[in-house]
Design a protein around this motif. Structure first.
Motif, PDB file in Angstrom:
ATOM      1  N   SER A 280      18.748  35.454  48.657  1.00  0.00           N
ATOM      2  CA  SER A 280      19.158  34.977  47.341  1.00  0.00           C
ATOM      3  C   SER A 280      18.480  33.687  46.891  1.00  0.00           C
ATOM      4  CB  SER A 280      20.680  34.818  47.313  1.00  0.00           C
ATOM      5  OG  SER A 280      21.058  33.956  48.371  1.00  0.00           O
ATOM      6  N   SER A 281      17.808  32.968  47.808  1.00  0.00           N
ATOM      7  CA  SER A 281      17.148  31.744  47.325  1.00  0.00           C
ATOM      8  C   SER A 281      15.739  31.608  47.880  1.00  0.00           C
ATOM      9  CB  SER A 281      17.985  30.503  47.673  1.00  0.00           C
ATOM     10  OG  SER A 281      18.433  30.616  49.013  1.00  0.00           O
ATOM     11  N   PRO A 282      14.799  32.259  47.259  1.00  0.00           N
ATOM     12  CA  PRO A 282      13.416  32.210  47.729  1.00  0.00           C
ATOM     13  C   PRO A 282      12.763  30.868  47.402  1.00  0.00           C
ATOM     14  CG  PRO A 282      13.542  33.403  45.677  1.00  0.00           C
ATOM     15  CD  PRO A 282      14.946  33.050  46.031  1.00  0.00           C
ATOM     16  N   ALA A 283      11.724  30.549  48.169  1.00  0.00           N
ATOM     17  CA  ALA A 283      11.060  29.263  47.988  1.00  0.00           C
ATOM     18  C   ALA A 283      10.037  29.310  46.867  1.00  0.00           C
ATOM     19  CB  ALA A 283      10.378  28.852  49.296  1.00  0.00           C
ATOM     20  N   SER A 284       9.514  30.483  46.575  1.00  0.00           N
ATOM     21  CA  SER A 284       8.461  30.551  45.558  1.00  0.00           C
ATOM     22  C   SER A 284       8.529  31.917  44.894  1.00  0.00           C
ATOM     23  CB  SER A 284       7.094  30.391  46.210  1.00  0.00           C
ATOM     24  OG  SER A 284       6.841  31.517  47.040  1.00  0.00           O
ATOM     25  N   PRO A 285       7.916  32.045  43.718  1.00  0.00           N
ATOM     26  CA  PRO A 285       7.866  33.369  43.084  1.00  0.00           C
ATOM     27  C   PRO A 285       7.197  34.414  43.981  1.00  0.00           C
ATOM     28  CG  PRO A 285       7.223  31.689  41.514  1.00  0.00           C
ATOM     29  CD  PRO A 285       7.365  30.994  42.830  1.00  0.00           C
ATOM     30  N   GLU A 287       7.250  34.592  47.206  1.00  0.00           N
ATOM     31  CA  GLU A 287       8.221  35.031  48.207  1.00  0.00           C
ATOM     32  C   GLU A 287       9.271  35.941  47.557  1.00  0.00           C
ATOM     33  OE1 GLU A 287       9.749  31.806  50.736  1.00  0.00           O
ATOM     34  OE2 GLU A 287      11.597  32.988  50.860  1.00  0.00           O
ATOM     35  N   ALA A 288       9.671  35.568  46.343  1.00  0.00           N
ATOM     36  CA  ALA A 288      10.679  36.375  45.635  1.00  0.00           C
ATOM     37  C   ALA A 288      10.153  37.777  45.371  1.00  0.00           C
ATOM     38  CB  ALA A 288      11.055  35.689  44.321  1.00  0.00           C
ATOM     39  N   ALA A 289       8.884  37.846  44.984  1.00  0.00           N
ATOM     40  CA  ALA A 289       8.290  39.158  44.684  1.00  0.00           C
ATOM     41  C   ALA A 289       8.286  40.017  45.934  1.00  0.00           C
ATOM     42  CB  ALA A 289       6.878  38.975  44.150  1.00  0.00           C
ATOM     43  N   GLU A 290       7.926  39.391  47.047  1.00  0.00           N
ATOM     44  CA  GLU A 290       7.846  40.134  48.305  1.00  0.00           C
ATOM     45  C   GLU A 290       9.250  40.557  48.773  1.00  0.00           C
ATOM     46  OE1 GLU A 290       5.464  41.482  49.534  1.00  0.00           O
ATOM     47  OE2 GLU A 290       5.866  41.848  51.647  1.00  0.00           O
ATOM     48  N   ASN A 291      10.232  39.655  48.622  1.00  0.00           N
ATOM     49  CA  ASN A 291      11.618  40.002  48.985  1.00  0.00           C
ATOM     50  C   ASN A 291      12.108  41.203  48.200  1.00  0.00           C
ATOM     51  OD1 ASN A 291      11.720  37.819  50.690  1.00  0.00           O
ATOM     52  ND2 ASN A 291      12.787  36.483  49.221  1.00  0.00           N
ATOM     53  N   TYR A 292      11.829  41.142  46.905  1.00  0.00           N
ATOM     54  CA  TYR A 292      12.294  42.207  46.002  1.00  0.00           C
ATOM     55  C   TYR A 292      11.652  43.531  46.400  1.00  0.00           C
ATOM     56  CZ  TYR A 292      13.304  44.471  41.485  1.00  0.00           C
ATOM     57  OH  TYR A 292      13.740  45.317  40.494  1.00  0.00           O
ATOM     58  N   ARG A 293      10.340  43.498  46.695  1.00  0.00           N
ATOM     59  CA  ARG A 293       9.641  44.717  47.086  1.00  0.00           C
ATOM     60  C   ARG A 293      10.224  45.287  48.382  1.00  0.00           C
ATOM     61  NH1 ARG A 293       6.167  46.635  50.335  1.00  0.00           N
ATOM     62  NH2 ARG A 293       5.916  44.717  51.500  1.00  0.00           N
ATOM     63  N   ARG A 294      10.492  44.368  49.317  1.00  0.00           N
ATOM     64  CA  ARG A 294      10.993  44.814  50.639  1.00  0.00           C
ATOM     65  C   ARG A 294      12.370  45.442  50.551  1.00  0.00           C
ATOM     66  NH1 ARG A 294       9.257  39.918  54.182  1.00  0.00           N
ATOM     67  NH2 ARG A 294       7.138  40.548  54.740  1.00  0.00           N
ATOM     68  N   ILE A 533      21.312  36.437  40.205  1.00  0.00           N
ATOM     69  CA  ILE A 533      20.296  37.492  40.277  1.00  0.00           C
ATOM     70  C   ILE A 533      18.936  36.928  39.871  1.00  0.00           C
ATOM     71  CG2 ILE A 533      19.590  39.721  39.316  1.00  0.00           C
ATOM     72  CD1 ILE A 533      22.576  40.362  38.980  1.00  0.00           C
ATOM     73  N   ARG A 534      18.935  36.093  38.837  1.00  0.00           N
ATOM     74  CA  ARG A 534      17.679  35.492  38.387  1.00  0.00           C
ATOM     75  C   ARG A 534      17.133  34.509  39.416  1.00  0.00           C
ATOM     76  NH1 ARG A 534      17.812  32.413  34.605  1.00  0.00           N
ATOM     77  NH2 ARG A 534      15.807  32.751  33.571  1.00  0.00           N
ATOM     78  N   ARG A 535      18.020  33.778  40.070  1.00  0.00           N
ATOM     79  CA  ARG A 535      17.561  32.827  41.087  1.00  0.00           C
ATOM     80  C   ARG A 535      16.883  33.558  42.241  1.00  0.00           C
ATOM     81  NH1 ARG A 535      18.687  27.584  40.699  1.00  0.00           N
ATOM     82  NH2 ARG A 535      20.045  27.124  38.923  1.00  0.00           N
ATOM     83  N   ARG A 536      17.420  34.689  42.549  1.00  0.00           N
ATOM     84  CA  ARG A 536      16.811  35.483  43.614  1.00  0.00           C
ATOM     85  C   ARG A 536      15.384  35.859  43.214  1.00  0.00           C
ATOM     86  NH1 ARG A 536      18.189  40.699  46.072  1.00  0.00           N
ATOM     87  NH2 ARG A 536      18.852  41.468  44.041  1.00  0.00           N
ATOM     88  N   ALA A 537      15.120  35.901  41.902  1.00  0.00           N
ATOM     89  CA  ALA A 537      13.775  36.199  41.422  1.00  0.00           C
ATOM     90  C   ALA A 537      13.003  34.906  41.168  1.00  0.00           C
ATOM     91  CB  ALA A 537      13.851  37.037  40.160  1.00  0.00           C
ATOM     92  N   ALA A 538      13.441  33.818  41.779  1.00  0.00           N
ATOM     93  CA  ALA A 538      12.742  32.535  41.751  1.00  0.00           C
ATOM     94  C   ALA A 538      12.845  31.795  40.425  1.00  0.00           C
ATOM     95  CB  ALA A 538      11.273  32.706  42.160  1.00  0.00           C
TER      96      ALA A 538
END
Lengths: 637, 1058
Positions: A280-285, A287-294, A533-538
């Motif tokens: 829920s709290s990625p360090a960078s966009p 990382e967020a993109a990769e988290n979301y993909r995974r 939800i938006r924060r999770r997307a950085a």
């Protein structure tokens, strides 16, 4: 002597004949009900077939139905997204060519209902513990609720059959009239309540069976659907016998009741604290993109967010699915002859926010004047933003991380390959060659309209075999990055998230807003959910709880999860969005007017597209077989 | 018991010690040969004349046209109309041979007589020809059923690897169609009178399966009987489509005779359509854009380069690159037969090899077989028959099926080259028309292979005991066991195809069909049959002839199959254990069946004049509910041999046989899946679910509604026939009309449950149909001196009609006309009535709308114009009319001409079929199908005189103007433009042979030597469009016509007896 010998011989021959019930053979492939139901493992065998038939709109759900993964399931890869504004198919335009029979589900629905009814009827007679009976009853109700939900959202009010019918030669006795749409939705929610009541909070061993939470999630989704139908009927009213008899249509006054049911079911999940957003709290966009993909590549790594999974295990006919072969870009087809079928539209790409302008869709700007909305294609007199050949995707740099996790952008790397998506070039004299195969030599260098000499080396715009994107974007969500899925039918085993926490939060927020619900601090809860939800997307800047913000977030977050189709239906937006509408592409062109050559991007209608219109009667599908089931047909069929 | 053993041993001896026998026999025959030539030398200059009359033993009248030969030569004469003859012959101990059709051949020693009157005995053997029928044999003249019979000699006049091909056109009512020409395919359609797939009985045992029948070594066959009417009822269930009974050879008493037969030949396709070349394709592709108003596909300069075939613009003929002009076939067999008082035997071994037409030589078929049929007299009253047969065959193909290879050879664009940069090490990445480079696909080294091996073992032992105290009372026990073991192995390798990158001088690979996989499939099937027969024949007062047969039969079958497959991470060896362990798969199943039958037959005739036969079979099958599993299948037939009546015989003497006969009976055919009466949950048909990640559970499907009443369908077969023989068998005619009514065909009851019920009704025995047909055969044989000839023609026309078809009520009379099936011929195709082609643009504009919502906007001059059948100005589904017969021939005929003169013989077979049509799809009947190539005939098309000038004149052609599929109007609708009558007549086989004169043979120590040359499918007359595909070949998968071509063959054969 001789006679003795003969007698002996014939007796021994007759011995060979002894025919111990030669004809009493037994079938080698059938089981009787006592054997099957006397053991929980046997019951599970039966449940497997029920869950299999449950209308979960997953990887094997296409315009021609559910579980399209047996044999050679060649349907051109037309998933629901292709029938919405999310994407277009590389071969066909969508909507009108397929007509009102798309995504229909009737006969199989009632087959599932019969199969579930058989189970529910059998439960009391089984020699198992009361607790086991309770669970089976809960699962039966869950599946039945799911099935009627799938029927109701297609057909409105339907015949409610709650026990297995017996055929004794009288067909008339089997005919059950349609219930009103209201009765049908109420039954769906009531069945969900029975499920909630009886189901456990979890299954030992993490079995993917319906839990209490899955039943709440089902109720949250179904109630939101019913509520929207009630609220937005007037946006596209229909008339006719079915309407007069209230077989389709809900009174606007019912809306708040259904919204409340959605809010309560959603809050039950939220308040349980069992679920959370994955990473829920990625360090960078990035990382967020990769988290979301995974999250979608393997939901088993994100169990905190997942409420209910439909799994895929064995690859092969009837078991695996085809997302990886249908939707990989041409360059990573891995030898499969028909990749590249899902092309995300420019409309979808435009709706993602940019980090520098939170709370707004951020359409792609291609020209230096910053004008938005010029979709007329290349104009030699315009000044386009130019990007290096190595890094054309700089254009999207500021866009929401989820765009990067959902879509393959031109020039980005996928499976260790630079995905070349180029629609043509601008010659030094300012004329352009767009979407036609050609090459030119300029200053000693050979340039190709599609970015490479051979069709195996690029992924866009060529009409070759229908394998190339015609929107300028490739599809990424759900695809396996590291595994090279065998290039044949039904080889993907990605699991599908049938319900996830983010959807529940968005259902909740929408219901709160639409019904002006204020109790229990619901609004601040919803605003918090939206921003989490938006924060999770950085995203770092919170935005206010508005309907626009919630709906945009829903479109982005749940893109390609087969929600958009029903969102457009339940909110009665389909006919407004698709009124002689075309979908759009972003075409990268190599500009040879500069040295070295650079990319520019051009917005235009997709080529080979047909304007699409959604006729309002499509909001309900025609009921098949009215000649024999005696039902009232839906309006305008 | 001791005696029995020793006679068995005797029986085996000749077979086992064949080698010794060969040696012994050689010694004696060489010794004998020395004497004969010496005598001939001495007397050769002294001749004398013999004359006399040849008369018949029947009426004492002279027989005309008797063939009279000096024994051991071809010198001779024929008798005149009074039977008188004169012949000059060398002095000495001479022998004359008198032969005439219908009489026994007689040898008479002249012994110096100059007047020699000879009385020829009627050839009762010939008239009393025995025909194998179900569970026995009968005199041909006493047959009351429609049974055709063909013997070894007539079968052998055609050379082909499939027995079915050797029968085609030779037997009235036996409908045969060669579906494809692939080596080892054995999928020829065999059908009696249009009934469906028949039952095959080989040496008294039901050994079903057309492919098993087609694999038989024809050298082993004595005769084949075809039960075409209700006489099949003796076989009960599954004989409703008729029965084909094969009898293999047995030995006869006498010294061992060896026979060698060998054929060597070449096969080449009968016809394959020529595909468009690069220039043609490009011109048409160019048209395709111009004709819809787009700018040209190619610039004029580019097009000219193709037309000139300039470097880099050459045309590839993919078919020629992939396929050979011809392939070799060969067959050899050697047999020995003979025996003594107690043991007779026939034993043979055979070998067949057929090569495929691929240039890669990677399609092959080989077959080995042996057979030993032994009869041993164990005691005075006890005879044992032992039959043993073994066969091994193997078929290999490359790792891609022929359909795909052929599709590549058809669809690949001629403008594409087989190899990247012309380098044969790099097969080019060519994927036109949804195909892949066929040269690569057909290469076993590249794509792997599929191999199928079949091992057959068939055996039976029968003991026949003749009761000493009651003549003609026999009891027979028979036990048989057959086994078929199938082993299939496939290696599907991933393979690389290349594109050439000029700038970097690189070959860029694309790997297709990943990963490589290997598959092993095994199946083992067994069949056992037990029979007990009780036979009794008697004659009361020499007038009432009675025959009875009672049989008990029990059949069982069981089989098991398994399939394994694995994937390779990296291909190592073609061994399943060498493949990877990911995605290992296996599957398997077992099956079993059983039946019990009681049958009886009574034949009666009154002095051969009035014939009656009654038979019945009571069959029980495992498939059905115990209350529904037993059925009685009776047949009754009768005949009147009017020619045996005195009033007839004394008045109409040239008619030697006139028989009227009729039969009526009931036969059954299994229907639907077995065990439909048992409800139950099933693990097939249900979906599975992953309850635990990585663990798939196959689900159980809920029980279907069962139908305990399900049973076989019943066929009522009626046949009326007449047989006519004139001039002692010189002219024969047989004519039959028949009708078969089937009831209880499976259908779903039309109560149409509401679709909310959630289940479906089970199958029930509801529908019915009717086959009606006529059939006749005519033959004439005669000799004019040394010249003997035989003409035999046969004809069959049969159609099927749906009688009752379960369905819902019609909406209106129009619906009934369009959708009704009951009381209509089946296999009828509806289409638009083709009126011609639009001659100009005005015609298009004023024509009825034929392309739906698009009007006629896409139609161009030259496009097909359809008749507006209902006159409503719109051509749509309502304008379809029943125009064509469908894909199954309704008419079959054959004409055999054979003749011999001295040592020469000739045999020609014309064969034809009619009343059917073909319709192709894909490349053969679509321009630019999937943007691939199409046949060259489409080049004869409407086009603009100058493609680069849109205002130029239209030039008419045979086919419509070129356009891509999506730009075409309604050109591809069903009409006579595409569906073609495929009726044909072809020279199926032609054979010329020469038998060395006996005198010459004497020198080299052989009994008989015949050399021959023959051809198969030599010449065909048919619709010119269809001819390019071969009218006999089926459309095949997807109706594309991409089936292995039928072949014509030229063969040389040698036949030696010694």
């Amino acid at each position: 002597m001789k006679v003795t010998r003969n007698i002996f011989m014939w007796v021994s021959l007759l011995a060979l004949w002894s025919c111990e019930n030669v004809l009493d053979l037994k079938p080698l492939d059938k089981l009787d009900s006592e054997t099957l139901f006397s053991d929980p493992e046997g019951v599970k065998l039966y449940l497997a077939n029920l869950y299999y038939q449950t209308p979960i709109e997953d990887f094997t759900y296409f315009f021609n139905g559910f579980n399209i993964n047996t044999g050679d399931p060649n349907n051109s890869g037309i998933a629901p997204a292709i029938q919405t504004d999310e994407a277009i198919g590389s071969e066909f335009a969508g909507l009108s060519p397929w007509g009102s029979g798309d995504f229909a589900w009737w006969d199989q629905g009632y087959k599932l209902i019969r199969d579930v009814n058989l189970l529910i009827e059998a439960v009391p007679t089984l020699n198992i513990s009361d607790n086991e009976k309770k669970v089976l009853l809960g699962e039966g109700s869950f599946i039945r609720s799911f099935a009627y939900f799938a029927l109701a959202k297609r057909y409105g009010g339907v015949p409610l059959i709650t026990s297995p019918q017996e055929y004794g030669g009288d067909v008339e006795a089997l005919k059950v009239p349609r219930s009103t749409e209201k009765e049908t939705w109420d039954f769906i929610l009531q069945e969900a309540d029975v499920a909630i009541e009886n189901l456990p909070e979890s299954f030992a061993g993490g079995e993917r069976r319906a839990t209490k939470w899955a039943a709440y999630a089902l109720k949250s989704r179904a109630a939101l659907h019913a509520a929207s139908l009630a609220k937005f009927w007037d946006k596209s009213p229909l008339s006719g016998t079915a309407v007069d008899q209230k077989l389709v249509g809900l009174d606007a006054s019912e809306a708040d009741r259904y919204y409340l049911a959605c809010i309560e079911a959603s809050e039950a999940i939220m308040d349980s604290k069992r679920f959370n957003l994955y990473q829920s709290s990625p360090a960078s966009p990035q990382e967020a993109a990769e988290n979301y993909r995974r999250l979608f590549e393997d939901p088993n790594k994100a169990l905190e967010e997942v409420i209910f999974i439909k799994g895929y295990a064995l690859p092969g006919t009837g078991t695996g699915h085809n997302y990886d072969i249908w939707y990989n870009p041409n360059q990573t087809s891995n030898g499969w002859p028909h990749p590249g079928r899902m092309n995300p539209t420019l409309e979808l790409v435009d709706s993602y926010e940019s980090y520098s302008n939170p709370g707004e869709s951020s359409p792609i700007v291609t020209t230096l004047d910053g004008m938005v909305g010029d979709d007329n294609g290349f104009d030699r007199n315009k000044s386009y933003k130019r990007f290096s050949v190595e890094n054309p995707y700089q254009l999207f740099e500021d866009k929401d991380a989820r765009l990067w996790g959902t879509v393959i952008l031109p020039g980005t790397t996928w499976k260790d390959k630079r995905i070349i998506i180029q629609g043509g070039y601008v010659l030094p004299d300012g004329s352009a060659k767009i979407e036609t195969k050609e090459s030119v030599t300029h200053n000693g260098m050979t340039y190709h309209t599609y970015g490479a000499p051979d069709w195996t080396q690029y992924s866009g715009f060529d009409t070759h075999a229908g394998n190339m994107t015609r929107t300028g974007f490739g599809f990424k969500k759900f695809l396996q990055l590291d595994d090279n899925v065998t290039p044949s039918w039904n080889q993907s085993t990605t699991d599908w998230i049938a319900f996830r926490y983010a959807e529940i939060l968005l259902n909740h927020a929408e219901a709160v807003l639409e019904s002006n619900y204020t109790a229990d601090d619901a609004r601040s809860k919803a605003e918090k959910s939206l921003n989490s939800i938006r924060r999770r997307a950085a995203h770092t800047v919170d935005i206010p709880l508005t309907l626009d913000n919630v709906l945009r977030e829903r479109k982005i977050e749940l893109a390609f999860e087969n929600k958009r189709y029903w969102d457009l239906v339940r909110r009665r937006e389909y006919h407004l969005l698709f009124n002689n509408a075309t979908k759009h592409a972003l075409v990268p062109l190599l500009d040879l007017r500069v040295e070295p050559a650079q990319y520019i991007f051009v917005r235009r209608e997709v080529s080979r597209g047909t304007p699409l219109t959604f006729p309002p009667q499509y909001y309900y599908k025609p009921i098949p077989g009215i000649g024999s089931n005696g039902l009232v047909q839906n309006p305008q069929y | 018991m001791k005696k029995m053993k020793s006679s068995l041993f005797h029986g085996m001896a000749p077979a086992i010690y064949m080698g010794v026998a060969v040696q012994l026999w050689f010694t004696t025959s060489v010794f004998a040969d020395r004497e004969v030539p010496m005598e001939i030398e001495i007397i050769q200059n002294n001749t004398f004349v013999v004359s006399g009359q040849v008369t018949s033993s029947v009426d004492g009248l002279g027989i005309p046209a008797v063939n009279i030969l000096i024994k051991g030569t071809y010198t001779g004469t024929i008798s005149d109309s009074e039977g008188s003859y004169t012949i000059e012959l060398p002095m000495g101990n001479e022998t004359l041979v008198f032969s005439s059709i219908g009489y026994l051949t007689q040898e008479v020693q002249v012994k110096g007589n100059t007047r020699l009157n000879v009385v020829l005995q009627e050839d009762t053997q010939n008239l009393d020809e025995f025909v194998v029928v179900g569970y026995g044999e009968q005199k041909k003249e006493n047959l009351t059923a429609a049974i055709s019979n063909i013997t070894s000699k007539e079968i052998q006049t055609t050379t082909h690897s499939s027995l079915a091909q050797k029968l085609q056109g030779k037997v009235a009512g036996l409908q045969i169609r060669q579906n494809s020409g692939a080596p080892g395919d054995f999928n020829t359609m065999i059908n009696i009178r249009g009934f469906g797939s028949p039952l095959y009985v080989i040496d008294g045992i039901a050994r079903d399966g057309a492919s098993e029948f087609q694999r038989l070594n024809p050298e082993d066959i004595e005769s084949i009987s075809v039960l075409k009417d209700a006489s099949a009822a003796i076989y009960g269930l599954n004989a409703a489509n008729g029965v084909i009974i094969v009898t293999t050879k047995r030995g006869s008493k006498g010294e061992t005779t060896f026979q060698y037969n060998g054929v060597l030949g070449i096969q080449s396709p009968t016809n394959v359509p020529e595909m468009a070349n690069a220039a043609q394709w490009m011109e048409m592709r160019n048209d395709a854009d111009i004709n819809i108003g787009k700018s040209p596909y190619l610039s004029q300069e580019e097009l000219q380069k193709y037309q000139g075939g300039l470097p880099g613009y050459e045309s590839t003929q993919w078919y020629d690159e992939t396929m050979k002009k011809w392939a070799i076939q060969q067959q050899h067999s050697i047999s020995a037969q003979g025996g003594n008082e107690s043991v007779t035997y026939f034993t043979s071994i055979g070998y067949l090899k057929e090569e495929g037409l691929l240039k890669s030589n990677d399609i092959n078929y080989e077959k080995y077989d042996f057979r030993t049929n032994l009869t041993a007299k164990l005691t005075d009253n006890l005879v044992a028959d032992l039959n043993i047969m073994g066969r091994y065959d193997k078929r290999s193909t490359p790792g891609e099926n022929f359909f795909n290879i052929f599709r590549g050879a058809i669809s690949s664009l001629p403008s594409h080259a087989p190899y990247a940069n012309g380098n044969p090490s790099y097969p080019g990445l060519v994927t036109d028309g949804q195909s892949v480079n066929p040269i690569a696909l057909s290469d076993r080294e590249l794509t792997g292979y599929s191999e199928e091996e079949n091992k057959f073992f068939q055996s039976s032992v029968a003991l026949t005991y003749e009761f000493p105290f009651l003549k003609n009372l026999k009891v027979k026990g028979l036990a048989s066991f057959d086994n078929n073991h199938y082993m299939g192995k496939s290696l599907f390798k991933s393979y690389k195809l290349y594109t050439y990158d000029e700038t970097g001088d690189r070959y860029i690979p694309t790997e297709l069909r990943k990963p490589s996989t290997i598959h092993n499939n095994n199946a083992d099937n067994n069949r056992s049959t037990l029979q007990a027969h009780l036979l009794y024949n008697t004659s009361l007062n020499d007038r009432h002839n009675i025959g009875t047969t009672l049989v008990y039969e029990q059949r069982r079958g069981w089989g098991r199959s398994s399939a394994l497959s694995r994937e390779y991470q990296f291909f190592t060896n073609d061994q399943i254990d060498q493949a990877g362990t990911n995605n290992m798969r296996n599957s398997g199943m077992e099956s079993e069946y059983a039946s019990i039958s009681y049958l009886g037959r009574l034949t009666y005739d009154y002095v051969g004049k009035y014939l009656l036969e009654v038979a019945a079979r009571y069959d029980g099958s495992y498939r059905y509910h115990p209350d529904k599993r037993w059925g009685l299948f009776p047949v009754i037939s009768g005949g009147w041999r009017i020619s045996e009546e005195d009033f007839f015989r004394n008045n109409i003497r040239f008619v030697t046989n006139l028989k009227f006969r009729g039969s009526y009976g009931l036969v059954g055919q299994d229907a639907g899946n077995p065990f439909q009466y048992i409800p139950g949950f099933s693990t097939s048909g249900g979906g599975g679910y992953e309850f635990v990640n990585g663990n798939y559970l196959t689900g159980a499907a809920s029980p279907a509604i069962v139908n305990p009443n399900l049973t076989w369908f019943e066929s009522n077969i009626k046949d009326i026939g007449v047989e006519l023989g004139l001039f002692r068998g010189k002219f024969n005619l047989e004519f039959d009309v028949y009708q078969r009514d089937r009831t209880g065909l499976l259908a779903y009851r039309n109560v149409t449950l509401p679709n909310t019920f959630g289940g479906t009704l089970p199958e029930e025995n509801l529908n019915s149909d009717r086959v009606r047909g006529i059939e006749f055969s005519v033959s004439h044989n005669n000799n004019i001196g040394d010249f003997q000839y035989n003409i035999e023609g046969n004809f069959n026309f049969g159609r099927t009609m749906n009688v009752y078809v379960e369905r819902g009520p019609f909406v209106n009379s129009m619906d009934k006309w369009r959708s009704g099936a009951a009381n209509r011929w089946s296999d009828v195709v509806w289409g638009y009535d083709l009126e011609g082609q639009f001659r100009n643009e005005e015609e298009v504009v004023f024509a009825p709308i034929q392309n739906g919502e698009l009007g006629n906007t896409r139609e161009l001059p030259g496009d097909f114009k359809y008749r507006d059948a209902n006159g409503d100005g719109v051509i749509d589904g309502n304008d379809n009319v029943p125009l064509f017969w469908g894909g199954n021939p309704k008419m079959h005929y054959g004409l055999t001409l054979s003749a011999s003169w001295k040592g020469f013989d000739m045999n020609a077979l014309l064969q034809g079929s009619g009343n059917y049509s073909v319709r192709f799809t894909h490349a053969y009947a679509t321009l630019f199908w999937a943007e691939g190539n199409h046949p060259a005939y489409f080049y004869d098309r409407w086009h603009k005189a100058d493609p680069y000038n849109p205002d130029s004149e239209w030039v008419p052609g045979k086919w419509p103007a070129s356009r891509l599929v999506q730009d075409m109007g309604s050109m591809y609708a069903e009409s006579s433009a595409w569906r073609k009558d495929a009726s044909y007549v072809r020279l199926k086989s032609l054979e010329l042979g020469y038998t060395l004169p006996p005198a010459v043979l004497g020198h080299i120590g052989l009994k008989n030597v015949r050399v021959y040359a023959n051809g198969h499918n030599l010449f065909t007359v048919t619709d010119p469009y269809v001819k390019a595909f071969d009218p006999e070949k089926i459309e095949g998968q997807l109706n594309t016509g991409w089936v292995y071509p039928l072949t014509m063959s030229y063969n040389l054969g040698l036949n030696v007896r010694f």
